[in-house]
Scaffold this active site. Sequence first.
Site, mmCIF file in Angstrom:
data_model
loop_
_atom_site.group_PDB
_atom_site.id
_atom_site.type_symbol
_atom_site.label_atom_id
_atom_site.label_comp_id
_atom_site.label_asym_id
_atom_site.label_seq_id
_atom_site.Cartn_x
_atom_site.Cartn_y
_atom_site.Cartn_z
ATOM 1 N N HIS A 63 0.947 -1.171 -0.046
ATOM 2 C CA HIS A 63 -0.081 -0.133 -0.016
ATOM 3 C C HIS A 63 1.110 1.402 0.045
ATOM 4 O O HIS A 63 0.343 2.370 -0.284
ATOM 5 C CB HIS A 63 -1.107 -0.008 1.227
ATOM 6 C CG HIS A 63 -0.505 0.161 2.541
ATOM 7 N ND1 HIS A 63 -0.213 -0.740 3.398
ATOM 8 C CD2 HIS A 63 0.109 1.422 3.374
ATOM 9 C CE1 HIS A 63 0.454 -0.351 4.381
ATOM 10 N NE2 HIS A 63 0.483 0.980 4.384
ATOM 11 N N ASP A 95 0.076 -7.998 1.227
ATOM 12 C CA ASP A 95 0.272 -6.296 1.320
ATOM 13 C C ASP A 95 1.932 -6.248 1.574
ATOM 14 O O ASP A 95 2.207 -5.341 2.097
ATOM 15 C CB ASP A 95 -0.441 -5.745 2.394
ATOM 16 C CG ASP A 95 -0.055 -3.980 2.220
ATOM 17 O OD1 ASP A 95 -0.363 -3.807 1.290
ATOM 18 O OD2 ASP A 95 -0.073 -3.472 3.322
ATOM 19 N N SER A 173 4.830 2.691 7.798
ATOM 20 C CA SER A 173 4.471 1.403 7.116
ATOM 21 C C SER A 173 5.604 1.010 6.411
ATOM 22 O O SER A 173 6.170 2.091 5.431
ATOM 23 C CB SER A 173 3.181 1.570 6.221
ATOM 24 O OG SER A 173 1.951 1.680 7.152
#
Length: 333
Positions: A63, A95, A173
């Site tokens: 992402h 992901d 992230s």
Amino acid sequence: PLALIENTGAVFGRVAELVTPAVVYIEAKQKEKDGGTVNQEAGSGVFVRPASLKRPVVVTNLHVVAHAEPKAVDVILPDGRLLNPTRILTDEDTDLAVLDFEGENLPAAKFAEKGNDVRVGQWVLAIGSPFGLMQSVTHGIVSATQRRRLGLPQSMRIKEFIQTDAAINPGSSGGPLVNLRGEIVGVNTAIASHTGGSSGVGFAIPSLLVEQVVTELVEHGKVRRAFLGVEFPHVFMHERAVELGLPTARGALVSAIGQGSPAAKGGVREGDVIIEFDGQSVADDSHLINLVSQSAPGRKIEMIVWRQKKRVPLAVTLGEWGGSASSKADRTD
């Protein structure tokens, strides 16, 4: 005692010195379908070196880079240099994404040798670029392991997380979660927050899964996964478990079986509860999905199902995920 606090701080400092040279800041620009609007995502990543590759690659969250072209992904190194990957390999099920840089030989962090030995209560450091603040280091402990029931994107089939209270914020992230030996134990992925900021509840993908995905992507360009060919109800209730003669709703209740699937060929029936898979006790349907997905296609697996209030042993040869028979299999809906 003051000496103990100072010693702990010195350990944190040594770990940060060891790992931060491998941690990068990532900015990705992606055009919308209208061709004009540009979305920009930002996050972190870390250089790792798979055994099958002589050069390091960056692992991050999918992402973070979305579906941007390599030339639209800027990777900023700790020394300020900017690189663009030559190719991007992705895995929606976890992901995760791998950014490859041909011809670059850069410092790489190491995965924990025993990635599944993460213990609740152990110290960890989260390293990344929260809010674009590069090379930020936070500390905390492992709050829990094997977190699966999280409200994360539905594209993620495989959900198995380490929970930590080390501060993780937007921009963190894709950065590494490391132990006090400076080894990667996870890749920071998400936070649970009502405000969008850190609330002391962050989640990381375990390094054992990350290393497997990185290796598969580098060697094969995709992640080869097994499938069983079963579907599950939305919820396996305690009352239903009692009806079946089980003390609690533990295991994966089979609500449907794919025609011609490995499960069908192996003798699995609708209404069975899969309670053991390859020698491991099955906690729930999400756990079973993880166990199957991390197994090799074509492998023969011993299973135990609960049927008519008895343990029934079965042997199933797993198929490969992605074929026509797997299109509706191994799902939680």
